[in-house]
Design a protein around this motif. Structure first.
Motif, PDB file in Angstrom:
ATOM      1  N   UNK A  90      59.585 -14.632  -9.115  1.00 25.70           N
ATOM      2  CA  UNK A  90      58.741 -13.344  -8.634  1.00 25.70           C
ATOM      3  C   UNK A  90      56.895 -13.007  -9.630  1.00 25.70           C
ATOM      4  N   UNK A  91      56.269 -13.115  -9.612  1.00 27.35           N
ATOM      5  CA  UNK A  91      55.474 -13.049 -11.040  1.00 27.35           C
ATOM      6  C   UNK A  91      55.254 -13.439 -11.875  1.00 27.35           C
ATOM      7  N   UNK A 168      56.793 -10.261 -24.902  1.00 24.02           N
ATOM      8  CA  UNK A 168      58.064  -9.554 -25.210  1.00 24.02           C
ATOM      9  C   UNK A 168      59.028  -8.577 -23.776  1.00 24.02           C
ATOM     10  N   UNK A 169      59.960  -9.089 -23.503  1.00 23.93           N
ATOM     11  CA  UNK A 169      60.207  -8.141 -22.075  1.00 23.93           C
ATOM     12  C   UNK A 169      61.504  -7.276 -22.585  1.00 23.93           C
ATOM     13  N   UNK A 170      62.179  -7.379 -21.987  1.00 23.71           N
ATOM     14  CA  UNK A 170      63.725  -6.567 -22.485  1.00 23.71           C
ATOM     15  C   UNK A 170      65.031  -6.055 -21.366  1.00 23.71           C
ATOM     16  N   UNK A 171      65.697  -6.442 -21.406  1.00 25.62           N
ATOM     17  CA  UNK A 171      67.256  -6.353 -20.227  1.00 25.62           C
ATOM     18  C   UNK A 171      67.319  -4.454 -19.333  1.00 25.62           C
ATOM     19  N   UNK A 172      67.183  -4.938 -18.587  1.00 25.81           N
ATOM     20  CA  UNK A 172      67.335  -3.321 -17.909  1.00 25.81           C
ATOM     21  C   UNK A 172      68.782  -3.991 -16.509  1.00 25.81           C
ATOM     22  N   UNK A 173      68.463  -3.074 -15.164  1.00 21.08           N
ATOM     23  CA  UNK A 173      69.578  -3.153 -14.261  1.00 21.08           C
ATOM     24  C   UNK A 173      68.639  -2.851 -12.944  1.00 21.08           C
ATOM     25  N   UNK A 174      69.022  -3.620 -12.200  1.00 16.81           N
ATOM     26  CA  UNK A 174      68.473  -3.229 -10.728  1.00 16.81           C
ATOM     27  C   UNK A 174      69.982  -2.584 -10.438  1.00 16.81           C
ATOM     28  N   UNK A 175      69.800  -1.106  -9.074  1.00 13.39           N
ATOM     29  CA  UNK A 175      70.599  -1.366  -8.645  1.00 13.39           C
ATOM     30  C   UNK A 175      69.955  -0.511  -7.139  1.00 13.39           C
ATOM     31  N   UNK A 176      70.998  -0.358  -6.585  1.00 15.44           N
ATOM     32  CA  UNK A 176      70.015  -0.031  -4.717  1.00 15.44           C
ATOM     33  C   UNK A 176      69.539   1.533  -5.267  1.00 15.44           C
ATOM     34  N   UNK A 238      62.966  -6.814 -17.651  1.00 18.94           N
ATOM     35  CA  UNK A 238      62.850  -6.119 -16.990  1.00 18.94           C
ATOM     36  C   UNK A 238      61.786  -6.999 -15.909  1.00 18.94           C
ATOM     37  N   UNK A 239      61.056  -7.346 -16.671  1.00 17.86           N
ATOM     38  CA  UNK A 239      60.185  -8.592 -15.476  1.00 17.86           C
ATOM     39  C   UNK A 239      60.575  -8.973 -14.827  1.00 17.86           C
ATOM     40  N   UNK A 240      61.909  -9.724 -14.722  1.00 21.12           N
ATOM     41  CA  UNK A 240      61.877 -10.265 -13.528  1.00 21.12           C
ATOM     42  C   UNK A 240      62.355  -9.623 -12.363  1.00 21.12           C
ATOM     43  N   UNK A 241      63.660  -8.381 -12.716  1.00 16.50           N
ATOM     44  CA  UNK A 241      63.513  -7.669 -12.381  1.00 16.50           C
ATOM     45  C   UNK A 241      62.428  -6.347 -11.698  1.00 16.50           C
ATOM     46  N   UNK A 242      61.366  -6.881 -12.029  1.00 20.21           N
ATOM     47  CA  UNK A 242      60.483  -6.087 -11.275  1.00 20.21           C
ATOM     48  C   UNK A 242      59.969  -7.217  -9.962  1.00 20.21           C
ATOM     49  N   UNK A 300      50.378  -5.467 -13.945  1.00 15.10           N
ATOM     50  CA  UNK A 300      50.081  -4.513 -13.726  1.00 15.10           C
ATOM     51  C   UNK A 300      49.856  -3.534 -12.254  1.00 15.10           C
ATOM     52  N   UNK A 301      50.190  -4.213 -11.185  1.00 10.67           N
ATOM     53  CA  UNK A 301      50.428  -4.021  -9.665  1.00 10.67           C
ATOM     54  C   UNK A 301      51.931  -3.004  -9.831  1.00 10.67           C
ATOM     55  N   UNK A 302      52.822  -3.722 -10.241  1.00 12.00           N
ATOM     56  CA  UNK A 302      54.635  -3.341 -10.060  1.00 12.00           C
ATOM     57  C   UNK A 302      54.811  -2.574 -11.511  1.00 12.00           C
ATOM     58  N   UNK A 303      54.576  -3.326 -12.912  1.00 15.18           N
ATOM     59  CA  UNK A 303      55.284  -2.053 -13.989  1.00 15.18           C
ATOM     60  C   UNK A 303      53.816  -1.840 -14.823  1.00 15.18           C
TER      61      UNK A 303
END
Length: 315
Positions: A90-91, A168-176, A238-242, A300-303
């Motif tokens: 998505x996105x 340019x993206x960067x890795x993060x985590x998605x959690x509850x 982070x882009x994918x996680x958004x 821009x809507x999500x980050x």
């Protein structure tokens, strides 16, 4: 088992809609690979600056006048640009459940190339390919290029060529939303999902906290695993996680970036003139603001979209 029913229903709409068909969009050319439990080889600096690409020509050829014998001329004669991508990021590249069309940041970037060849951004054929097949499908000519949140690194560049970095993206985590975790270090013993063949696996398996790795063929399937409590977290760009968080009101993206993920369009090494052409298109899109407009439209809507990186060349 506790299932977040609302979010699961949203995710399943995206997955089920992806099974439909649309004009100029093709189904996967191969079966999804069996998920791997091992990480790809970690990147090194053996190629120097992996993001340095081939310098574009001083001027792009005019629409309808591609140089004879060039790969651009082959594409023009065929009448369409064949683009490999995903259908559930998505996105960036996901199938719209209402129209059936695959759309997103990556698709709009690919349309810039079609516009430069044909004068028509819609002359593309989208081929949905598994994440783990991206390099193979570029090498064997199944697709002309891959536009699929693909991180440039030395390992991959030894097999295929890349355009200059377009995001340019960067890795993060998605959690509850109820979780207090802010990094992989807080997920010791927890199950973290990533897509087979992705560079995201490296950070997960090398974390000193030793989280458990779960791999799935797609990020949509990672989201379903998360919603079914088979995964405690998801870790990737982070882009994918958004995009995943936008589908699940019970999920959040947390923490600082802990990797650099420069995105490039994957292109066969057999067609250096095409890589130069693509880089010329991207250079124009940076200069006239088109690339920034695409980033704003989808992100821009999500980050807050990251500043667009400058192009780097190796010749």
């Amino acid at each position: 088992m506790r299932i977040k029913r609302l979010a699961l229903n949203i995710a399943m709409i995206v997955v089920v809609a992806g099974l439909g068909s649309c004009s100029q969009q093709s189904p996967p050319q191969s079966s999804p690979s069996v998920p791997s439990t091992t990480a790809p080889t970690a990147d090194d600096s053996s190629c120097g600056d992996a993001t340095a690409s081939l310098r574009p020509p001083d001027a792009l050829p005019a629409v309808g006048n591609m140089p004879a014998g060039s790969f651009m001329a082959t594409i023009a004669a065929r009448g369409r640009l064949v683009v490999g991508t995903s259908q559930d990021t998505l996105l960036f590249s996901s199938r719209n459940p209402f129209t059936g069309s695959i759309e997103g940041f990556d698709i709009d970037v690919a349309r810039l190339i079609a516009q430069a060849v044909f004068g028509d951004p819609n002359k593309i054929q989208i081929v949905v390919i598994p994440n783990s097949d991206r390099i193979k499908d570029v090498q064997n000519g199944t697709v002309d290029l891959v536009a699929e949140t693909m991180t440039i690194n030395c390992q991959r560049r030894s097999a295929i060529d890349f355009s200059t970095v377009y995001y340019q993206a960067g890795q993060k985590i998605l959690v509850p939303t109820t979780s207090s975790a802010t990094s992989l270090d807080d997920l010791g013993g927890k199950t973290v999902c990533a897509v087979a063949g992705s560079t995201s696996i490296n950070a997960i398996v090398s974390s000193p906290a030793h989280p458990k790795l779960l791999t799935e063929p797609t990020w949509g399937e990672c989201l379903v695993a998360f919603q079914q409590n088979r995964a405690d977290a998801i870790s990737t760009d982070d882009t994918i996680l958004a995009g995943l968080a936008a589908q699940d009101p019970y999920a959040k993206v947390v923490g600082p970036r802990f990797t650099d993920e420069p995105y490039g369009l994957g292109i066969s090494q057999a067609h250096p003139e095409f890589t130069r052409f693509v880089n010329g298109v991207l250079a124009q899109a940076r200069a006239d603001g088109t690339l920034g407009q695409i980033a704003d439209r989808w992100l821009s809507r999500y980050s807050t979209p990251a500043p667009l990186p400058e192009a780097r060349y190796r010749d």
